[in-house]
Design a protein around this motif. Structure first.
Motif, PDB file in Angstrom:
ATOM      1  N   GLN A   1       0.441 -14.420  -8.987  1.00 23.19           N
ATOM      2  CA  GLN A   1       1.418 -14.913  -7.766  1.00 23.19           C
ATOM      3  C   GLN A   1       2.280 -14.143  -8.192  1.00 23.19           C
ATOM      4  O   GLN A   1       3.095 -14.266  -9.460  1.00 23.19           O
ATOM      5  CB  GLN A   1       1.248 -16.274  -7.600  1.00 23.19           C
ATOM      6  N   SER A   2       3.542 -13.424  -7.118  1.00 20.51           N
ATOM      7  CA  SER A   2       4.658 -12.614  -7.854  1.00 20.51           C
ATOM      8  C   SER A   2       5.068 -12.804  -6.558  1.00 20.51           C
ATOM      9  O   SER A   2       4.155 -12.301  -5.540  1.00 20.51           O
ATOM     10  CB  SER A   2       4.226 -11.727  -8.357  1.00 20.51           C
ATOM     11  N   GLU A   3       6.568 -12.725  -6.086  1.00 21.63           N
ATOM     12  CA  GLU A   3       7.460 -12.638  -5.721  1.00 21.63           C
ATOM     13  C   GLU A   3       6.727 -10.903  -5.006  1.00 21.63           C
ATOM     14  O   GLU A   3       7.270 -10.006  -5.201  1.00 21.63           O
ATOM     15  CB  GLU A   3       8.323 -12.665  -5.365  1.00 21.63           C
ATOM     16  N   ASN A   4       7.176 -11.073  -3.288  1.00 23.47           N
ATOM     17  CA  ASN A   4       6.398  -9.552  -2.609  1.00 23.47           C
ATOM     18  C   ASN A   4       5.415  -8.773  -3.161  1.00 23.47           C
ATOM     19  O   ASN A   4       5.374  -8.088  -3.034  1.00 23.47           O
ATOM     20  CB  ASN A   4       7.969  -8.891  -2.347  1.00 23.47           C
ATOM     21  N   VAL A   5       4.365  -9.715  -3.050  1.00 25.40           N
ATOM     22  CA  VAL A   5       3.085  -9.519  -3.495  1.00 25.40           C
ATOM     23  C   VAL A   5       2.315 -10.335  -2.886  1.00 25.40           C
ATOM     24  O   VAL A   5       2.297 -11.683  -2.870  1.00 25.40           O
ATOM     25  CB  VAL A   5       2.819  -9.215  -4.914  1.00 25.40           C
ATOM     26  N   PHE A   6       1.310 -10.075  -1.719  1.00 22.22           N
ATOM     27  CA  PHE A   6      -0.188 -10.543  -1.068  1.00 22.22           C
ATOM     28  C   PHE A   6      -1.141 -10.734  -2.283  1.00 22.22           C
ATOM     29  O   PHE A   6      -1.702  -9.730  -2.505  1.00 22.22           O
ATOM     30  CB  PHE A   6      -0.065 -10.356   0.258  1.00 22.22           C
ATOM     31  N   ASN A   7      -1.938 -11.621  -2.664  1.00 18.54           N
ATOM     32  CA  ASN A   7      -2.909 -11.502  -3.285  1.00 18.54           C
ATOM     33  C   ASN A   7      -3.926 -12.004  -2.002  1.00 18.54           C
ATOM     34  O   ASN A   7      -4.563 -13.330  -1.868  1.00 18.54           O
ATOM     35  CB  ASN A   7      -2.820 -12.700  -4.128  1.00 18.54           C
ATOM     36  N   PRO A   8      -4.457 -11.006  -1.707  1.00 16.71           N
ATOM     37  CA  PRO A   8      -5.695 -11.535  -0.702  1.00 16.71           C
ATOM     38  C   PRO A   8      -6.584 -12.623  -1.278  1.00 16.71           C
ATOM     39  O   PRO A   8      -7.594 -12.729   0.329  1.00 16.71           O
ATOM     40  CB  PRO A   8      -6.644  -9.247  -0.107  1.00 16.71           C
ATOM     41  N   TRP A   9      -6.782 -12.443  -2.398  1.00 18.21           N
ATOM     42  CA  TRP A   9      -8.064 -13.605  -2.549  1.00 18.21           C
ATOM     43  C   TRP A   9      -7.405 -14.334  -3.077  1.00 18.21           C
ATOM     44  O   TRP A   9      -7.908 -16.090  -2.785  1.00 18.21           O
ATOM     45  CB  TRP A   9      -8.873 -12.922  -4.199  1.00 18.21           C
TER      46      TRP A   9
ATOM     47  N   HIS B   1     -20.947   4.407 -12.468  1.00 18.03           N
ATOM     48  CA  HIS B   1     -20.936   5.430 -13.153  1.00 18.03           C
ATOM     49  C   HIS B   1     -19.456   6.031 -13.054  1.00 18.03           C
ATOM     50  O   HIS B   1     -19.268   6.751 -13.826  1.00 18.03           O
ATOM     51  CB  HIS B   1     -21.603   6.996 -13.560  1.00 18.03           C
ATOM     52  N   TYR B   2     -18.340   5.584 -11.788  1.00 15.58           N
ATOM     53  CA  TYR B   2     -17.464   6.573 -11.115  1.00 15.58           C
ATOM     54  C   TYR B   2     -16.555   5.472 -11.229  1.00 15.58           C
ATOM     55  O   TYR B   2     -16.741   3.942 -10.094  1.00 15.58           O
ATOM     56  CB  TYR B   2     -17.505   7.354 -10.223  1.00 15.58           C
ATOM     57  N   LEU B   3     -15.342   5.394 -11.976  1.00 11.74           N
ATOM     58  CA  LEU B   3     -14.149   4.269 -11.091  1.00 11.74           C
ATOM     59  C   LEU B   3     -12.952   4.998 -10.802  1.00 11.74           C
ATOM     60  O   LEU B   3     -12.064   5.652 -11.242  1.00 11.74           O
ATOM     61  CB  LEU B   3     -13.620   3.600 -12.807  1.00 11.74           C
ATOM     62  N   PHE B   4     -12.871   5.015  -9.317  1.00 13.63           N
ATOM     63  CA  PHE B   4     -11.637   6.163  -8.499  1.00 13.63           C
ATOM     64  C   PHE B   4     -10.485   4.671  -8.378  1.00 13.63           C
ATOM     65  O   PHE B   4     -10.820   3.473  -8.044  1.00 13.63           O
ATOM     66  CB  PHE B   4     -12.454   6.337  -7.352  1.00 13.63           C
ATOM     67  N   ILE B   5      -9.342   5.697  -9.375  1.00 14.65           N
ATOM     68  CA  ILE B   5      -8.119   3.904  -9.133  1.00 14.65           C
ATOM     69  C   ILE B   5      -7.368   5.248  -8.803  1.00 14.65           C
ATOM     70  O   ILE B   5      -7.108   5.751  -9.302  1.00 14.65           O
ATOM     71  CB  ILE B   5      -7.907   4.040 -10.607  1.00 14.65           C
ATOM     72  N   ALA B   6      -6.406   4.748  -8.231  1.00 11.56           N
ATOM     73  CA  ALA B   6      -5.795   4.881  -6.964  1.00 11.56           C
ATOM     74  C   ALA B   6      -4.676   3.605  -7.598  1.00 11.56           C
ATOM     75  O   ALA B   6      -4.229   3.291  -8.785  1.00 11.56           O
ATOM     76  CB  ALA B   6      -5.084   4.368  -5.428  1.00 11.56           C
ATOM     77  N   GLU B   7      -3.327   3.398  -6.702  1.00  9.08           N
ATOM     78  CA  GLU B   7      -1.391   2.992  -7.583  1.00  9.08           C
ATOM     79  C   GLU B   7      -2.344   1.118  -6.697  1.00  9.08           C
ATOM     80  O   GLU B   7      -1.637   0.677  -7.957  1.00  9.08           O
ATOM     81  CB  GLU B   7      -0.826   3.120  -7.053  1.00  9.08           C
ATOM     82  N   ALA B   8      -2.488   0.755  -5.267  1.00  9.17           N
ATOM     83  CA  ALA B   8      -2.078  -0.279  -5.445  1.00  9.17           C
ATOM     84  C   ALA B   8      -2.919  -0.616  -3.662  1.00  9.17           C
ATOM     85  O   ALA B   8      -3.076   0.314  -3.071  1.00  9.17           O
ATOM     86  CB  ALA B   8      -0.849  -0.685  -4.596  1.00  9.17           C
ATOM     87  N   LEU B   9      -3.053  -1.887  -3.560  1.00  7.61           N
ATOM     88  CA  LEU B   9      -3.511  -1.927  -2.346  1.00  7.61           C
ATOM     89  C   LEU B   9      -2.757  -1.706  -1.219  1.00  7.61           C
ATOM     90  O   LEU B   9      -1.597  -2.258  -1.502  1.00  7.61           O
ATOM     91  CB  LEU B   9      -3.930  -3.610  -2.198  1.00  7.61           C
ATOM     92  N   GLY B  10      -3.333  -1.781   0.522  1.00 10.74           N
ATOM     93  CA  GLY B  10      -2.087  -1.801   1.500  1.00 10.74           C
ATOM     94  C   GLY B  10      -2.861  -2.809   2.728  1.00 10.74           C
ATOM     95  O   GLY B  10      -3.191  -2.321   2.256  1.00 10.74           O
ATOM     96  N   TYR B  11      -1.042  -2.278   3.085  1.00  8.40           N
ATOM     97  CA  TYR B  11      -1.944  -3.598   4.317  1.00  8.40           C
ATOM     98  C   TYR B  11      -2.926  -2.881   5.210  1.00  8.40           C
ATOM     99  O   TYR B  11      -3.557  -4.447   5.741  1.00  8.40           O
ATOM    100  CB  TYR B  11      -0.254  -3.304   4.875  1.00  8.40           C
ATOM    101  N   GLN B  12      -3.166  -2.108   5.308  1.00  8.83           N
ATOM    102  CA  GLN B  12      -3.960  -1.431   5.738  1.00  8.83           C
ATOM    103  C   GLN B  12      -5.501  -1.042   5.748  1.00  8.83           C
ATOM    104  O   GLN B  12      -6.772  -1.009   6.060  1.00  8.83           O
ATOM    105  CB  GLN B  12      -3.442  -0.272   6.958  1.00  8.83           C
ATOM    106  N   GLY B  13      -5.213  -1.390   4.344  1.00  6.61           N
ATOM    107  CA  GLY B  13      -7.477  -1.700   3.695  1.00  6.61           C
ATOM    108  C   GLY B  13      -7.189  -2.403   3.190  1.00  6.61           C
ATOM    109  O   GLY B  13      -8.065  -3.834   3.676  1.00  6.61           O
ATOM    110  N   GLY B  14      -7.271  -2.771   1.439  1.00  4.42           N
ATOM    111  CA  GLY B  14      -7.564  -3.830   0.999  1.00  4.42           C
ATOM    112  C   GLY B  14      -7.448  -5.092   1.306  1.00  4.42           C
ATOM    113  O   GLY B  14      -7.739  -6.603   0.931  1.00  4.42           O
ATOM    114  N   HIS B  15      -6.215  -5.001   1.990  1.00  3.12           N
ATOM    115  CA  HIS B  15      -5.144  -6.147   2.468  1.00  3.12           C
ATOM    116  C   HIS B  15      -6.070  -7.542   3.401  1.00  3.12           C
ATOM    117  O   HIS B  15      -6.161  -8.890   2.975  1.00  3.12           O
ATOM    118  CB  HIS B  15      -4.453  -6.262   2.797  1.00  3.12           C
ATOM    119  N   PHE B  16      -6.655  -6.505   4.130  1.00  9.16           N
ATOM    120  CA  PHE B  16      -7.413  -7.762   5.078  1.00  9.16           C
ATOM    121  C   PHE B  16      -9.319  -7.281   4.860  1.00  9.16           C
ATOM    122  O   PHE B  16      -9.839  -8.383   4.708  1.00  9.16           O
ATOM    123  CB  PHE B  16      -7.483  -7.482   6.416  1.00  9.16           C
ATOM    124  N   SER B  17      -9.473  -6.199   4.104  1.00 11.31           N
ATOM    125  CA  SER B  17     -10.683  -6.231   3.643  1.00 11.31           C
ATOM    126  C   SER B  17     -11.353  -6.845   2.164  1.00 11.31           C
ATOM    127  O   SER B  17     -12.489  -7.591   2.229  1.00 11.31           O
ATOM    128  CB  SER B  17     -11.026  -4.693   3.772  1.00 11.31           C
TER     129      SER B  17
END
Length: 230
Positions: free
Chosen positions: A14-22, A54-70
């Motif tokens: 939990q943190s301020e201005n962070v949405f935890n989708p789980w 075998h591969y881990l593709f890693i970006a910066e942070a979840l976005g509201y149009q992506g992992g926020h809802f999925s």
């Protein structure tokens, strides 16, 4: 480390201005308080199918149009709903009971979002590029250094850059993921992700982020990465 323990740890953050989708539920944009549980089930299924990736593709942070809802990194709800023209939901979770968590009756969604769910352009480029190079969907884990959704104050439907202290926390979860699925080749999506991983001593290859006109360079660099492996 096992999948359930990993997800429990993700859920507890939990943190301020962070949405935890789980963990978190938003009355204004989501179907109901069952939304976080749907997303936990999605992530659990996603990781279970990729225990030998075998591969881990890693970006910066979840976005509201992506992992926020999925609930799955670099993966939009529109893919899950079978409304994406290039990516089928079975590529993500196989045969599964796909559910949306955004509320099609919400006044905060536009007409297309109400009908088809949210869609993130970066997700489209990443998934379609991997498919075009014949990379098995279950051989790749998509992730973010900061695995939750950082947003601007008072507006969940925005994205912001995670702070250094947030990245400090997030990188620890990337390390946990590498314990969960060891020996993955790490590919950083974007220089910021590559620099952050480098600061923490995590070796990786880097490709251009698809956003801001970088899609063609991203595709070419991924093609070079998988050259001779198709």
């Amino acid at each position: 480390m096992d999948i359930n323990t990993f997800i429990d740890k993700l859920q507890s953050y939990q943190s301020e201005n962070v949405f935890n989708p789980w963990r978190d539920f938003d009355h204004a944009t989501e179907i109901g308080p069952e939304a976080p549980e749907i997303r936990r089930k999605n992530l659990r299924r996603y990781l279970a199918l990729r225990e030998n990736a075998h591969y881990l593709f890693i970006a910066e942070a979840l976005g509201y149009q992506g992992g926020h809802f999925s609930g799955v990194a670099i993966t939009s709800e529109r893919i899950f709903l079978g409304q994406h023209k290039d990516v089928r939901p079975e590529s993500v979770l196989g045969e599964w009971s796909y559910e949306r968590t955004s509320n099609p009756a919400s006044a905060l969604l536009n007409a297309t979002q109400k009908a088809k769910g949210f869609n993130e352009p970066t997700d489209t480029v990443v998934w379609s590029t991997l498919q075009n190079h014949g990379v098995a969907a279950f051989d790749v884990i998509l992730w973010n250094i900061f695995p939750w959704h950082p947003h601007k104050a008072g507006n969940l439907l925005t994205n912001r850059t995670p702070s250094t202290p947030e990245l400090d926390v997030g990188v620890e979860f990337a390390k946990m993921l590498l314990e969960l699925v060891p020996s993955m080749q790490i590919v950083a999506i974007g220089q910021k992700a590559a620099d952050t991983l480098g600061r923490y001593g995590i070796a990786c290859k880097a490709v251009r982020h698809p956003s801001m006109g970088g899609a063609e360079i991203f595709r070419a660099q991924v093609a070079e990465l998988f050259k001779g492996k198709e």
